[in-house]
Design an enzyme around this catalytic site. Structure first.
Site, PDB file in Angstrom:
ATOM      1  N   GLY A   1       0.646  -1.085   0.095  1.00  0.00           N
ATOM      2  CA  GLY A   1       0.031   0.068  -0.082  1.00  0.00           C
ATOM      3  C   GLY A   1       0.846   1.311  -0.078  1.00  0.00           C
TER       4      GLY A   1
ATOM      5  N   SER B   1      -0.341  -1.531   4.765  1.00  0.00           N
ATOM      6  CA  SER B   1      -0.936  -0.180   5.431  1.00  0.00           C
ATOM      7  C   SER B   1      -1.889  -0.090   3.838  1.00  0.00           C
ATOM      8  CB  SER B   1      -0.007   0.859   5.326  1.00  0.00           C
ATOM      9  OG  SER B   1       1.089   0.831   4.137  1.00  0.00           O
TER      10      SER B   1
ATOM     11  N   GLY C   1       0.019   4.199   0.287  1.00  0.00           N
ATOM     12  CA  GLY C   1      -1.113   5.645   0.824  1.00  0.00           C
ATOM     13  C   GLY C   1      -0.268   6.392   1.432  1.00  0.00           C
ATOM     14  N   VAL C   2      -1.102   6.967   2.505  1.00  0.00           N
ATOM     15  CA  VAL C   2      -0.113   7.938   3.369  1.00  0.00           C
ATOM     16  C   VAL C   2       0.647   7.142   4.429  1.00  0.00           C
ATOM     17  CG1 VAL C   2      -0.708  10.057   4.562  1.00  0.00           C
ATOM     18  CG2 VAL C   2      -2.582   9.062   3.143  1.00  0.00           C
ATOM     19  N   ILE C   3       0.410   6.087   5.156  1.00  0.00           N
ATOM     20  CA  ILE C   3       0.957   5.482   5.924  1.00  0.00           C
ATOM     21  C   ILE C   3       2.085   4.913   5.435  1.00  0.00           C
ATOM     22  CG2 ILE C   3       1.124   3.393   7.640  1.00  0.00           C
ATOM     23  CD1 ILE C   3      -1.629   4.187   8.451  1.00  0.00           C
TER      24      ILE C   3
ATOM     25  N   HIS D   1       9.625  38.606   3.812  1.00  0.00           N
ATOM     26  CA  HIS D   1      10.992  37.903   3.175  1.00  0.00           C
ATOM     27  C   HIS D   1      12.176  38.060   3.841  1.00  0.00           C
ATOM     28  CE1 HIS D   1      13.509  37.934  -0.449  1.00  0.00           C
ATOM     29  NE2 HIS D   1      14.371  38.700   0.418  1.00  0.00           N
TER      30      HIS D   1
HETATM   31  P1  FAD Z   1      -9.523   7.335  16.960  1.00  0.00           P
HETATM   32  O1  FAD Z   1      -8.464   8.230  16.982  1.00  0.00           O
HETATM   33  O2  FAD Z   1      -9.287   6.121  16.445  1.00  0.00           O
HETATM   34  O3  FAD Z   1     -10.147   7.181  18.438  1.00  0.00           O
HETATM   35  C1  FAD Z   1     -11.250   6.326  18.720  1.00  0.00           C
HETATM   36  C2  FAD Z   1     -10.801   5.892  20.311  1.00  0.00           C
HETATM   37  O4  FAD Z   1     -11.986   5.203  20.580  1.00  0.00           O
HETATM   38  C3  FAD Z   1      -9.634   4.892  20.494  1.00  0.00           C
HETATM   39  O5  FAD Z   1      -8.925   5.226  21.559  1.00  0.00           O
HETATM   40  C4  FAD Z   1     -10.536   3.680  20.592  1.00  0.00           C
HETATM   41  O6  FAD Z   1      -9.675   2.646  21.345  1.00  0.00           O
HETATM   42  C5  FAD Z   1     -11.816   4.123  21.458  1.00  0.00           C
HETATM   43  N1  FAD Z   1     -12.770   3.170  21.428  1.00  0.00           N
HETATM   44  C6  FAD Z   1     -13.388   2.430  20.376  1.00  0.00           C
HETATM   45  N2  FAD Z   1     -14.365   1.742  20.736  1.00  0.00           N
HETATM   46  C7  FAD Z   1     -14.496   2.141  22.159  1.00  0.00           C
HETATM   47  C8  FAD Z   1     -15.403   1.692  22.822  1.00  0.00           C
HETATM   48  N3  FAD Z   1     -16.597   0.828  22.763  1.00  0.00           N
HETATM   49  N4  FAD Z   1     -15.468   2.330  24.430  1.00  0.00           N
HETATM   50  C9  FAD Z   1     -14.383   3.037  24.546  1.00  0.00           C
HETATM   51  N5  FAD Z   1     -13.350   3.406  23.731  1.00  0.00           N
HETATM   52  C10 FAD Z   1     -13.517   2.867  22.530  1.00  0.00           C
HETATM   53  N6  FAD Z   1      -4.524  12.103  10.590  1.00  0.00           N
HETATM   54  C11 FAD Z   1      -4.231  13.406  10.378  1.00  0.00           C
HETATM   55  O7  FAD Z   1      -5.075  14.182  10.409  1.00  0.00           O
HETATM   56  N7  FAD Z   1      -2.926  13.678  10.541  1.00  0.00           N
HETATM   57  C12 FAD Z   1      -1.930  12.879  10.421  1.00  0.00           C
HETATM   58  O8  FAD Z   1      -0.715  13.269  10.579  1.00  0.00           O
HETATM   59  C13 FAD Z   1      -2.099  11.482  10.812  1.00  0.00           C
HETATM   60  N8  FAD Z   1      -1.093  10.534  10.971  1.00  0.00           N
HETATM   61  C14 FAD Z   1      -1.575   9.224  11.073  1.00  0.00           C
HETATM   62  C15 FAD Z   1      -0.712   8.141  11.152  1.00  0.00           C
HETATM   63  C16 FAD Z   1      -0.898   6.983  11.188  1.00  0.00           C
HETATM   64  C17 FAD Z   1      -0.165   5.753  11.336  1.00  0.00           C
HETATM   65  C18 FAD Z   1      -2.487   6.464  11.453  1.00  0.00           C
HETATM   66  C19 FAD Z   1      -2.747   5.086  11.534  1.00  0.00           C
HETATM   67  C20 FAD Z   1      -3.348   7.333  11.245  1.00  0.00           C
HETATM   68  C21 FAD Z   1      -3.176   8.885  10.809  1.00  0.00           C
HETATM   69  N9  FAD Z   1      -4.109   9.792  10.835  1.00  0.00           N
HETATM   70  C22 FAD Z   1      -3.525  11.256  10.640  1.00  0.00           C
HETATM   71  C23 FAD Z   1      -5.687   9.398  11.003  1.00  0.00           C
HETATM   72  C24 FAD Z   1      -5.942   9.867  12.377  1.00  0.00           C
HETATM   73  O9  FAD Z   1      -5.191   9.208  13.423  1.00  0.00           O
HETATM   74  C25 FAD Z   1      -7.341   9.529  12.420  1.00  0.00           C
HETATM   75  O10 FAD Z   1      -8.163  10.236  11.424  1.00  0.00           O
HETATM   76  C26 FAD Z   1      -8.096  10.158  13.978  1.00  0.00           C
HETATM   77  O11 FAD Z   1      -7.250   9.477  15.057  1.00  0.00           O
HETATM   78  C27 FAD Z   1      -9.370   9.715  13.663  1.00  0.00           C
HETATM   79  O12 FAD Z   1     -10.020  10.298  15.157  1.00  0.00           O
HETATM   80  P2  FAD Z   1     -11.211   9.505  15.776  1.00  0.00           P
HETATM   81  O13 FAD Z   1     -11.507  10.323  17.033  1.00  0.00           O
HETATM   82  O14 FAD Z   1     -12.352   9.448  15.088  1.00  0.00           O
HETATM   83  O15 FAD Z   1     -10.835   7.991  16.174  1.00  0.00           O
HETATM   84  P1  NAI Z   2      -4.572   4.976   2.215  1.00  0.00           P
HETATM   85  O1  NAI Z   2      -6.051   4.925   1.767  1.00  0.00           O
HETATM   86  O2  NAI Z   2      -3.952   6.092   2.434  1.00  0.00           O
HETATM   87  O3  NAI Z   2      -3.579   3.902   1.454  1.00  0.00           O
HETATM   88  C1  NAI Z   2      -3.808   2.530   1.250  1.00  0.00           C
HETATM   89  C2  NAI Z   2      -3.073   2.194  -0.180  1.00  0.00           C
HETATM   90  O4  NAI Z   2      -3.207   0.796  -0.234  1.00  0.00           O
HETATM   91  C3  NAI Z   2      -4.042   2.745  -1.469  1.00  0.00           C
HETATM   92  O5  NAI Z   2      -2.897   3.305  -2.182  1.00  0.00           O
HETATM   93  C4  NAI Z   2      -4.617   1.406  -1.924  1.00  0.00           C
HETATM   94  O6  NAI Z   2      -4.556   1.493  -3.422  1.00  0.00           O
HETATM   95  C5  NAI Z   2      -3.446   0.386  -1.545  1.00  0.00           C
HETATM   96  N1  NAI Z   2      -4.156  -0.701  -1.410  1.00  0.00           N
HETATM   97  C6  NAI Z   2      -5.360  -1.193  -1.148  1.00  0.00           C
HETATM   98  N2  NAI Z   2      -5.631  -2.674  -1.074  1.00  0.00           N
HETATM   99  C7  NAI Z   2      -4.381  -2.948  -1.579  1.00  0.00           C
HETATM  100  C8  NAI Z   2      -3.722  -4.594  -1.741  1.00  0.00           C
HETATM  101  N3  NAI Z   2      -4.381  -5.477  -1.484  1.00  0.00           N
HETATM  102  N4  NAI Z   2      -2.719  -4.498  -2.113  1.00  0.00           N
HETATM  103  C9  NAI Z   2      -1.741  -3.312  -2.504  1.00  0.00           C
HETATM  104  N5  NAI Z   2      -2.289  -2.155  -2.287  1.00  0.00           N
HETATM  105  C10 NAI Z   2      -3.369  -1.937  -1.710  1.00  0.00           C
HETATM  106  O7  NAI Z   2      -4.425   3.903   3.682  1.00  0.00           O
HETATM  107  P2  NAI Z   2      -3.309   3.913   4.913  1.00  0.00           P
HETATM  108  O8  NAI Z   2      -2.076   4.479   4.202  1.00  0.00           O
HETATM  109  O9  NAI Z   2      -3.518   2.440   5.260  1.00  0.00           O
HETATM  110  O10 NAI Z   2      -3.716   5.218   5.994  1.00  0.00           O
HETATM  111  C11 NAI Z   2      -5.244   5.048   6.483  1.00  0.00           C
HETATM  112  C12 NAI Z   2      -5.436   6.303   6.643  1.00  0.00           C
HETATM  113  O11 NAI Z   2      -5.061   7.033   7.850  1.00  0.00           O
HETATM  114  C13 NAI Z   2      -5.615   7.455   5.490  1.00  0.00           C
HETATM  115  O12 NAI Z   2      -6.460   7.087   4.414  1.00  0.00           O
HETATM  116  C14 NAI Z   2      -5.513   8.663   5.994  1.00  0.00           C
HETATM  117  O13 NAI Z   2      -6.681   9.165   6.281  1.00  0.00           O
HETATM  118  C15 NAI Z   2      -4.767   8.430   7.491  1.00  0.00           C
HETATM  119  N6  NAI Z   2      -3.492   8.790   7.818  1.00  0.00           N
HETATM  120  C16 NAI Z   2      -3.332  10.078   7.398  1.00  0.00           C
HETATM  121  C17 NAI Z   2      -2.106  10.532   7.436  1.00  0.00           C
HETATM  122  C18 NAI Z   2      -1.681  12.012   7.434  1.00  0.00           C
HETATM  123  O14 NAI Z   2      -2.746  12.792   7.345  1.00  0.00           O
HETATM  124  N7  NAI Z   2      -0.654  12.614   7.276  1.00  0.00           N
HETATM  125  C19 NAI Z   2      -0.874   9.768   7.891  1.00  0.00           C
HETATM  126  C20 NAI Z   2      -1.578   8.230   7.841  1.00  0.00           C
HETATM  127  C21 NAI Z   2      -2.528   8.006   7.760  1.00  0.00           C
END
Ligand code: FAD
Ligand code: NAI
Length: 476
Positions: free
Chosen positions: A191, A280, A193-195, A455
């Site tokens: 994948g 990812s 994507g972003v991760i 600047h």
């Molecule tokens: P979450 O952050 O997932 O929080 C949900 C919480 O609810 C969790 O603690 C979970 O355990 C808890 N929960 C679930 N079910 C229950 C239950 N029944 N009872 C009690 N608690 C519960 N987004 C950005 O904008 N910028 C970034 O740089 C970025 N980087 C990322 C990097 C990675 C590696 C990943 C995986 C994601 C990244 N994201 C980023 C995406 C971002 O993390 C999510 O969009 C965001 O956390 C969503 O917020 P949320 O509050 O909806 O859910």
């Molecule tokens: P993603 O949706 O960004 O990327 C997933 C990638 O995997 C896509 O390019 C898709 O075409 C590919 N893919 C799907 N199935 C596949 C397969 N079977 N084989 C090969 N490639 C496949 O999802 P990702 O990277 O897992 O991140 C999840 C979400 O977390 C993002 O959509 C983003 O919203 C959030 N995130 C945001 C960040 C930021 O804002 N900087 C950083 C990291 C995550």
């Protein structure tokens, strides 16, 4: 156990949930927030995916690895010699964990400051009495709560490859990718994507040989095509091996390696062996354990909680926000929805403008955009004008030693209103805020072009891109 009664109970303490709770409390509503996140010692870890295994730790590792790369490759240009450069992965991970813990503590402080009752455990619907929902909390902070309004903010979880569960030893989800104990020699990423791009960059900078396998034929199809093209060039130059149009077949997980069979874009059988494999390929909404079924909470065909434009679910007084509902999975989108829902509960008119949600990818160069892409405008038949300005012609970028990329602004051909802004280059994550503000205020490209920018600053590239819309750049 005596039932504790609230105006609002928020289930999930990620950026959507904890921010919704703060805004509800600010508006005078008696508010509780339930979150099941725990640290390794069992202490509470509110903040959700974002704080614990997402935005915050990934940015900590991106910074550490960027520092390592700069020391190894860029410092010499400044006349700074670094001999015997090493990376202590354990220390780097400990620093990341400290940054995370500071954020967990910050949220606990904010709960106290705003008089929000925090429950450490898993929340589930337990039924309805008249106009009030009963919520049961299971865990260290067990309790029985009731409220007129419930906000579901349970977030998302990583999607696994069919038949290949995460073990976080060889097959890693986001949590595993953020905690690899030593630099892998060969790291596979499924994948692009972003991760995949962010975590692939971290471990490549530290010395791993990184191969990314992506199903789609192109990189970042949601980004502006010119940006995606530039990004692909930059990542390839850095040594990320990216294969597009692949179809993943069997994945064999051994004690100390993972073997992946796949078909390449031409349909030919290929295989690759890795020390670790990050998967990812997107995320799925988390609804397990909520007892949504028990109370008739409606999900859509993809498993997201179904909501209307205002985040109302099909149940009275039940709202849902963030990753568990439609729309981009971004922390700031979750936060905006949380604020808007709290305001709606308090009788105000909360509003989220999905057209101005910025996207940022924290690779090097950074990538950020807001609004429409050029290919989307073409497909929609919208007449537009485009202006670009490269960082290679920006004085501050030259002084920084980072002249990669450009700023691009798209404006309506009829009234010059800004329709989109796209940046690839240094500090794109910060520069994009100007485009978001401009679009929110309905600015024209000429407005940006006529605003005095400091600047030397990278933001001058934004002004110049706005000038370029009218073909009158000053420094190119
Ligand atoms: P979450 O952050 O997932 O929080 C949900 C919480 O609810 C969790 O603690 C979970 O355990 C808890 N929960 C679930 N079910 C229950 C239950 N029944 N009872 C009690 N608690 C519960 N987004 C950005 O904008 N910028 C970034 O740089 C970025 N980087 C990322 C990097 C990675 C590696 C990943 C995986 C994601 C990244 N994201 C980023 C995406 C971002 O993390 C999510 O969009 C965001 O956390 C969503 O917020 P949320 O509050 O909806 O859910
Ligand atoms: P993603 O949706 O960004 O990327 C997933 C990638 O995997 C896509 O390019 C898709 O075409 C590919 N893919 C799907 N199935 C596949 C397969 N079977 N084989 C090969 N490639 C496949 O999802 P990702 O990277 O897992 O991140 C999840 C979400 O977390 C993002 O959509 C983003 O919203 C959030 N995130 C945001 C960040 C930021 O804002 N900087 C950083 C990291 C995550």
């Amino acid at each position: 156990m005596a039932e504790q009664s609230f105006d609002v109970v928020v289930i999930g303490g990620g950026p959507g949930g904890y921010i919704a709770a703060i805004r509800a409390a600010q508006l005078g509503l008696a508010t509780a927030c339930i979150d099941d996140g725990s640290r390794s010692d069992g202490k509470p870890a509110p903040g959700g995916t974002c704080t614990n295994v997402g935005c915050i730790p990934s940015k900590a590792l991106l910074q550490s690895s960027e520092n390592f790369e700069l020391a190894g490759h860029a410092f010499a240009d400044h006349g700074i010699g670094v001999a015997g450069l090493t990376i202590d992965v354990a220390k780097m991970l400990a620093r990341k964990d400290k940054v995370v813990a500071q954020n967990n503590d910050g949220i606990l402080y904010l709960f106290k400051k705003n008089a929000i009752a925090y429950f450490h455990g898993r929340g589930a619907f337990a039924g309805r009495d008249g106009e009030r929902w009963r919520i049961a909390v299971d865990g260290p902070g067990a309790g029985s709560l009731s409220a007129r309004h419930v906000i579901v903010a349970t977030g998302s979880s990583p999607r696994a490859l069919p038949g290949t569960p995460f073990d976080n030893l060889r097959v890693l989800d986001n949590a595993g990718a953020l905690s690899i104990p030593e630099v892998p020699k060969r790291l596979g990423v499924v994948g692009a994507g972003v991760i995949g791009l962010e975590m692939g960059s971290v471990w490549r900078r530290l010395g791993a040989e990184v191969t990314i396998l992506e199903a789609l034929p192109t990189l970042l199809p949601a980004a502006d095509e010119a940006i995606a093209k530039e990004a692909r060039k930059a990542f390839t130059r850095q040594g990320l091996a990216m294969h597009f149009g692949v179809s993943i077949g069997a994945v064999r997980v051994g004690e100390d390696r993972v073997d992946v069979e796949y078909k390449d874009a031409a349909g030919a059988a290929q295989s690759a062996g890795f020390d670790r494999l990050i998967v990812s390929i997107g995320r799925v909404p988390t609804t397990a354990g909520l007892n949504g079924d028990g109370v008739g909470l409606k999900l859509d065909s993809r498993g997201f909680v179904e909501v209307d434009a205002d985040c109302r679910t099909n149940l009275p007084g039940v709202w849902a926000i963030g990753d568990v509902v439609r729309g981009p999975m971004l922390a700031h989108k979750a936060e905006e929805e949380g604020v808007a829902v709290a305001e709606r509960i308090a009788g105000q008119h909360g509003h989220v403008d999905f057209n101005t949600v910025p996207w940022v990818i924290y690779t090097s160069p950074e990538i950020a955009w807001v609004g429409e892409t050029e290919q989307h405008l073409k497909a929609a038949g919208t007449a537009y004008r485009a202006g670009s300005f490269p960082f290679s012609a920006n004085g501050r970028a030259r002084a920084l030693g980072d002249t990669s990329g450009f700023v691009k602004i798209l404006a309506d051909a009829a009234d010059d209103r800004i329709l989109g802004m796209h940046v690839i280059g240094p500090m794109a994550s910060e520069l994009i805020a100007e485009g978001v503000v401009a679009m929110e205020f309905g600015a024209a490209s000429e407005d940006l072009a006529r605003i005095c920018h400091a600047h030397p600053s990278l933001s001058e590239a934004t002004k110049e891109a706005a000038l370029a819309v009218d073909k009158r750049t000053l420094n190119l």
